[in-house]
Design an enzyme around this catalytic site. Structure first.
Site, PDB file in Angstrom:
ATOM      1  N   CYS A   2      38.442  52.919  52.035  1.00  0.00           N
ATOM      2  CA  CYS A   2      38.256  54.074  52.895  1.00  0.00           C
ATOM      3  C   CYS A   2      39.171  54.014  54.124  1.00  0.00           C
ATOM      4  O   CYS A   2      39.243  53.002  54.793  1.00  0.00           O
ATOM      5  CB  CYS A   2      36.826  54.246  53.384  1.00  0.00           C
ATOM      6  SG  CYS A   2      35.635  54.372  52.066  1.00  0.00           S
ATOM      7  N   ARG A  27      44.088  52.620  50.879  1.00  0.00           N
ATOM      8  CA  ARG A  27      42.773  52.005  51.089  1.00  0.00           C
ATOM      9  C   ARG A  27      41.677  52.684  50.291  1.00  0.00           C
ATOM     10  O   ARG A  27      40.529  52.233  50.266  1.00  0.00           O
ATOM     11  CB  ARG A  27      42.404  52.065  52.569  1.00  0.00           C
ATOM     12  CG  ARG A  27      43.349  51.321  53.461  1.00  0.00           C
ATOM     13  CD  ARG A  27      42.908  51.442  54.889  1.00  0.00           C
ATOM     14  NE  ARG A  27      41.704  50.684  55.120  1.00  0.00           N
ATOM     15  CZ  ARG A  27      41.651  49.511  55.724  1.00  0.00           C
ATOM     16  NH1 ARG A  27      42.748  48.977  56.179  1.00  0.00           N
ATOM     17  NH2 ARG A  27      40.528  48.872  55.893  1.00  0.00           N
ATOM     18  N   TRP A  74      36.954  55.571  49.098  1.00  0.00           N
ATOM     19  CA  TRP A  74      36.808  54.755  47.898  1.00  0.00           C
ATOM     20  C   TRP A  74      35.300  54.669  47.678  1.00  0.00           C
ATOM     21  O   TRP A  74      34.582  54.060  48.471  1.00  0.00           O
ATOM     22  CB  TRP A  74      37.412  53.366  48.117  1.00  0.00           C
ATOM     23  CG  TRP A  74      37.384  52.499  46.911  1.00  0.00           C
ATOM     24  CD1 TRP A  74      38.299  52.480  45.897  1.00  0.00           C
ATOM     25  CD2 TRP A  74      36.395  51.520  46.581  1.00  0.00           C
ATOM     26  NE1 TRP A  74      37.941  51.550  44.956  1.00  0.00           N
ATOM     27  CE2 TRP A  74      36.780  50.950  45.342  1.00  0.00           C
ATOM     28  CE3 TRP A  74      35.218  51.076  47.189  1.00  0.00           C
ATOM     29  CZ2 TRP A  74      36.041  49.956  44.716  1.00  0.00           C
ATOM     30  CZ3 TRP A  74      34.474  50.089  46.556  1.00  0.00           C
ATOM     31  CH2 TRP A  74      34.894  49.539  45.338  1.00  0.00           C
ATOM     32  N   ASN A 100      33.194  53.841  56.817  1.00  0.00           N
ATOM     33  CA  ASN A 100      33.726  52.862  55.874  1.00  0.00           C
ATOM     34  C   ASN A 100      32.726  51.709  55.871  1.00  0.00           C
ATOM     35  O   ASN A 100      32.391  51.178  56.921  1.00  0.00           O
ATOM     36  CB  ASN A 100      35.104  52.407  56.376  1.00  0.00           C
ATOM     37  CG  ASN A 100      35.707  51.319  55.514  1.00  0.00           C
ATOM     38  OD1 ASN A 100      35.255  51.080  54.403  1.00  0.00           O
ATOM     39  ND2 ASN A 100      36.734  50.666  56.030  1.00  0.00           N
ATOM     40  N   GLY A 101      32.225  51.333  54.700  1.00  0.00           N
ATOM     41  CA  GLY A 101      31.247  50.250  54.643  1.00  0.00           C
ATOM     42  C   GLY A 101      30.050  50.654  53.805  1.00  0.00           C
ATOM     43  O   GLY A 101      30.106  51.634  53.058  1.00  0.00           O
ATOM     44  N   GLU A 483      47.268  34.925  37.710  1.00  0.00           N
ATOM     45  CA  GLU A 483      47.830  35.983  38.541  1.00  0.00           C
ATOM     46  C   GLU A 483      48.608  36.990  37.691  1.00  0.00           C
ATOM     47  O   GLU A 483      48.507  38.203  37.903  1.00  0.00           O
ATOM     48  CB  GLU A 483      48.716  35.347  39.632  1.00  0.00           C
ATOM     49  CG  GLU A 483      49.460  36.307  40.536  1.00  0.00           C
ATOM     50  CD  GLU A 483      48.568  37.262  41.319  1.00  0.00           C
ATOM     51  OE1 GLU A 483      47.343  37.106  41.318  1.00  0.00           O
ATOM     52  OE2 GLU A 483      49.122  38.201  41.916  1.00  0.00           O
ATOM     53  N   LYS A 487      47.700  40.950  37.496  1.00  0.00           N
ATOM     54  CA  LYS A 487      48.675  42.019  37.800  1.00  0.00           C
ATOM     55  C   LYS A 487      48.692  43.031  36.662  1.00  0.00           C
ATOM     56  O   LYS A 487      48.674  44.235  36.893  1.00  0.00           O
ATOM     57  CB  LYS A 487      50.098  41.470  37.985  1.00  0.00           C
ATOM     58  CG  LYS A 487      50.397  40.738  39.239  1.00  0.00           C
ATOM     59  CD  LYS A 487      50.409  41.557  40.493  1.00  0.00           C
ATOM     60  CE  LYS A 487      49.069  41.689  41.129  1.00  0.00           C
ATOM     61  NZ  LYS A 487      48.521  40.719  41.948  1.00  0.00           N
ATOM     62  N   GLU A 490      45.285  45.150  36.373  1.00  0.00           N
ATOM     63  CA  GLU A 490      44.918  46.097  37.439  1.00  0.00           C
ATOM     64  C   GLU A 490      45.815  47.328  37.476  1.00  0.00           C
ATOM     65  O   GLU A 490      45.369  48.401  37.860  1.00  0.00           O
ATOM     66  CB  GLU A 490      44.828  45.418  38.801  1.00  0.00           C
ATOM     67  CG  GLU A 490      46.112  44.903  39.362  1.00  0.00           C
ATOM     68  CD  GLU A 490      45.901  44.109  40.647  1.00  0.00           C
ATOM     69  OE1 GLU A 490      44.962  44.391  41.381  1.00  0.00           O
ATOM     70  OE2 GLU A 490      46.710  43.193  40.899  1.00  0.00           O
ATOM     71  N   HIS A 506      40.394  25.865  22.472  1.00  0.00           N
ATOM     72  CA  HIS A 506      38.928  25.751  22.557  1.00  0.00           C
ATOM     73  C   HIS A 506      38.257  27.112  22.445  1.00  0.00           C
ATOM     74  O   HIS A 506      37.104  27.256  22.821  1.00  0.00           O
ATOM     75  CB  HIS A 506      38.540  25.053  23.867  1.00  0.00           C
ATOM     76  CG  HIS A 506      39.073  23.667  23.956  1.00  0.00           C
ATOM     77  ND1 HIS A 506      38.567  22.615  23.224  1.00  0.00           N
ATOM     78  CD2 HIS A 506      40.120  23.155  24.655  1.00  0.00           C
ATOM     79  CE1 HIS A 506      39.263  21.514  23.489  1.00  0.00           C
ATOM     80  NE2 HIS A 506      40.212  21.834  24.350  1.00  0.00           N
ATOM     81  N   LYS A 605      43.151  49.005  48.360  1.00  0.00           N
ATOM     82  CA  LYS A 605      43.623  47.839  49.094  1.00  0.00           C
ATOM     83  C   LYS A 605      42.551  47.491  50.120  1.00  0.00           C
ATOM     84  O   LYS A 605      41.913  48.389  50.660  1.00  0.00           O
ATOM     85  CB  LYS A 605      44.916  48.242  49.808  1.00  0.00           C
ATOM     86  CG  LYS A 605      45.759  47.105  50.281  1.00  0.00           C
ATOM     87  CD  LYS A 605      46.672  46.636  49.196  1.00  0.00           C
ATOM     88  CE  LYS A 605      47.525  45.481  49.639  1.00  0.00           C
ATOM     89  NZ  LYS A 605      48.006  44.735  48.468  1.00  0.00           N
TER      90      LYS A 605
HETATM   91  C1  F6R Z   1      45.170  41.896  43.439  1.00  0.00           C
HETATM   92  C2  F6R Z   1      44.634  42.205  44.739  1.00  0.00           C
HETATM   93  C3  F6R Z   1      43.248  41.759  45.056  1.00  0.00           C
HETATM   94  C4  F6R Z   1      43.246  41.047  46.416  1.00  0.00           C
HETATM   95  C5  F6R Z   1      41.809  40.691  46.830  1.00  0.00           C
HETATM   96  C6  F6R Z   1      41.786  39.903  48.126  1.00  0.00           C
HETATM   97  O1  F6R Z   1      46.455  42.380  43.282  1.00  0.00           O
HETATM   98  O2  F6R Z   1      45.268  42.799  45.546  1.00  0.00           O
HETATM   99  O3  F6R Z   1      42.744  40.929  44.067  1.00  0.00           O
HETATM  100  O4  F6R Z   1      44.027  39.902  46.315  1.00  0.00           O
HETATM  101  O5  F6R Z   1      41.070  41.858  46.969  1.00  0.00           O
HETATM  102  O6  F6R Z   1      42.386  40.629  49.148  1.00  0.00           O
HETATM  103  P1  F6R Z   1      42.826  39.947  50.502  1.00  0.00           P
HETATM  104  O7  F6R Z   1      43.913  38.979  50.184  1.00  0.00           O
HETATM  105  O8  F6R Z   1      43.295  41.078  51.345  1.00  0.00           O
HETATM  106  O9  F6R Z   1      41.630  39.255  51.059  1.00  0.00           O
END
Ligand code: F6R
Length: 610
Positions: A2, A27, A74, A100-101, A483, A487, A490, A506, A605
């Site tokens: 948000c 966000r 969001w 937001n929250g 990782e 990537k 997502e 396994h 984000k």
């Molecule tokens: C993956 C991604 C998320 C963040 C996670 C932690 O690409 O962006 O998995 O890594 O939400 O976010 P931060 O690092 O901001 O605490």
């Protein structure tokens, strides 16, 4: 999660708020809305979808007002639709709020308000809070006090901005657990969940802390805590520049951020490498180096990509600094009564510095008396401010929802912390210098990998229709496998799993057939021969193999379908290189599927809710 923007001044708030919302859209982007107040009317416009949809509606409405608040959402409570979109308001439509929250006790409050005769239009927790504020305003309390009284009844997390027709010369903003920052202008002031929405207008900001409420007029502000005590706040200057927030000619922020990595990792080591001592100097840890080096145990806690960086950190620190390391998901750490000793160090890693789970875990760790350090990207973020000491990664703004350059910069900082401790312990000057020399060589090596972009794009073409993917690596490259898989899933919505390569037999080996692509991270390191055996196992079952290998490795060519050859470096630093082709592979697959890589579905984000 948000985005919040508010404006009060002499100008028309609408374009300012829209511009701010566009910057904050990373966000949250499932619905958007704006509420404005001028001398003749109050208006609220909301819609499902992105800020561009809201903008189209506003062009028709032609609003003009000196006071307004806007929101990009969001969804947590209630589907992303127009009714659930913010701002929420009271029956008279003269009180508006964005949030937001999560209000955790919203059901209890809702029942209470229903008994008082309130009706609810939406399914959101936010509407409960705005009506609770309304109930206090009906008792002839000021807007500020009504917000304060209401927040005293609230359990949960919030960053809110509230405006009322009854007091049209102010915005009331409050925070607990969700970031809020005030922008100080000339005859105008701003409120936002993120400085990136403010810097076009002002570089002078005030960060609100938890349990603080601010009253903002066009030329003044004051802050009190929730118990009505005045708080003196410092005005800070932000250094972020506007061009850092643009795509710079790239089609997506994600690609721009991948391509920025030679520079972002250079920034992560600038002024920190001490060749004369074969060690590092991290300003943010000054005075804490010995306590860190003498820790009996280091716990690293984070979420998502930052958690993967933490796993690499575990390998680094245990191997070279010889301190036992545990890596914990922050979301688990905060609720599982962890046993913490005063000679433990707990390191929290977060790109945004606002992740709710990480922040809560950090507060829990502080309560238990350990040394609490942070590794963050966003300067002035909550986690950066809550930590006793810490290190900024200086990656610059990361706008693409999928984290890329922050990951490599986190690894750079973890390597530097490792070196700092290791040199205080058994690592020799010569070995320390070797690491420094290799650190310095990394930007050039990353450039060479990025030059393979079109080669990787061609490989991606073959996998656009894949339904599943396996990512396999060992040692330092096991977290890279995790990782790489994250990537891909997502941004492309292809199911992908990361596994330690040897674990495959396994269970997951049952999945291998000619339709299952397997990405092996197989640089020439101490465990190379073992990984080659694992490749053979997949090959024997007709799996399609993509390998990330080191240049001059010709033996691997005959074993795999596609091979991406990258420069060699020390094993401890290899993840900083091996992850880059995986970022590009995920990016190109998602783009070829026609997906919005910067704003993938269901994600946002900065996850500021639990
Ligand atoms: C993956 C991604 C998320 C963040 C996670 C932690 O690409 O962006 O998995 O890594 O939400 O976010 P931060 O690092 O901001 O605490």
């Amino acid at each position: 999660m948000c985005g919040i923007v508010g404006y009060i001044g002499n100008k028309n708030c609408v374009p300012i708020i829209l511009e701010g919302l566009k910057r904050l859209e990373y966000r949250g982007y499932d619905s958007a809305g704006i509420a404005t107040i001028n001398s003749v009317s109050t208006d609220v416009v909301k819609c499902e979808g992105k800020v561009s949809a809201l903008e189209a509606m506003l062009n028709l409405n032609k609003l003009d007002a000196p006071l307004g608040i806007g929101h990009t959402r969001w969804a947590t409570h209630g589907a992303p639709n127009e009714i659930n979109a913010h701002p929420h308001f009271n029956e008279n439509k003269d009180l508006f709020m964005i949030h937001n929250g999560i209000i955790e006790n919203y059901q209890v409050l809702k029942t209470k308000l229903k008994k008082q005769g309130y009706n609810f239009a939406s399914e959101t927790d936010t509407e409960v809070l705005v009506l609770l504020i309304d109930s206090f305003m009906k008792k002839n309390l000021s807007l500020f006090d009504s917000v304060r009284y209401a927040l005293n009844e609230v359990e949960g997390a919030y960053g809110i901005a509230v405006i009322s027709k009854k007091e049209p010369d102010k915005i009331i903003a409050a925070r607990k657990g969700s970031p809020l920052v005030i922008g100080i202008g000339e005859n105008e002031n701003f409120i936002s969940s993120d400085v990136s929405a403010l810097i076009q207008h002002t570089k002078r900001v005030v960060y609100l802390d938890d349990n603080e409420i601010c009253e903002l007029t066009k030329d003044n502000f004051f802050v009190k805590n929730i118990s009505d005590e005045s708080i003196k706040k410092e005005i800070e200057n932000v250094t972020l520049e506007l061009d850092e927030l643009s795509k710079g000619g790239y089609p997506h922020f994600m690609l721009k951020e991948i391509m920025e990595q030679p520079d972002s990792i250079t920034n992560a080591m600038r002024g920190r490498l001490l060749f004369k001592e074969g060690s590092t100097k991290l300003g943010g840890l000054q005075g804490y180096e010995d306590r860190l080096a003498n820790s009996k145990r280091i716990i690293i806690s984070a979420c998502g990509t930052s958690w993967h960086a933490a796993l690499v950190g575990e390998y680094m620190i245990e191997q070279f600094a010889q301190i036992p390391v545990e890596v914990e998901y922050a979301s688990e750490f905060r609720y599982r009564s962890p046993i913490i000793y005063s000679d433990d160090t707990i390191l929290f890693i977060s790109q945004s510095g606002e992740t709710a789970d990480t922040l809560a875990a950090m507060k829990e760790a502080k309560r238990k008396g350990a040394l609490v350090l942070g590794i963050c990207n966003v300067v002035g973020s909550s986690i950066a401010r809550e930590s006793e000491a810490g290190v900024y990664i200086h990656a610059g703004p990361e706008i693409g929802v999928a984290s890329t350059k922050a990951f490599t910069s986190q690894l750079m900082v973890l390597a530097q912390i490792t070196l700092l401790i290791a040199r205080k312990k058994s690592m020799s000057f010569v070995d320390g210098k070797k690491v420094l020399t290799e650190l310095e060589a990394l930007p050039g090596k990353i450039k060479k990998i990025l030059e393979m972009n079109s080669e990787i794009e061609k490989i991606a073409e073959h996998f656009v229709d894949a339904k599943n993917f396996l990512y396999l690596g060992r040692g330092y490259n096991f977290p890279v496998a995790l990782e790489g898989a994250l990537k891909l899933k997502e941004i492309s919505y292809i199911h992908a799993e990361g596994y330690p390569a040897a674990e495959m037999k396994h269970g997951p080996i049952a999945l291998i057939d000619e339709n299952m692509p397997a990405v092996f991270i197989a640089p020439h390191d101490s465990i190379y021969d073992k990984v080659i055996s694992n490749i053979q196992e997949v090959r024997a079952r007709k799996g399609r193999i993509i390998a990330i290998a080191t240049e001059n490795d010709y033996d691997i060519d005959g074993l795999v379908d596609y091979c991406i050859k990258i420069p060699h470096t020390l094993e401890i630093l290899m993840p900083i290189l091996t992850v880059i082709p995986l970022q590009l592979l995920a990016y190109h697959i998602a783009v070829k599927k026609g997906l919005n890589v910067d704003q993938p579905r269901n994600l946002a984000k900065s996850v500021t809710v639990e």
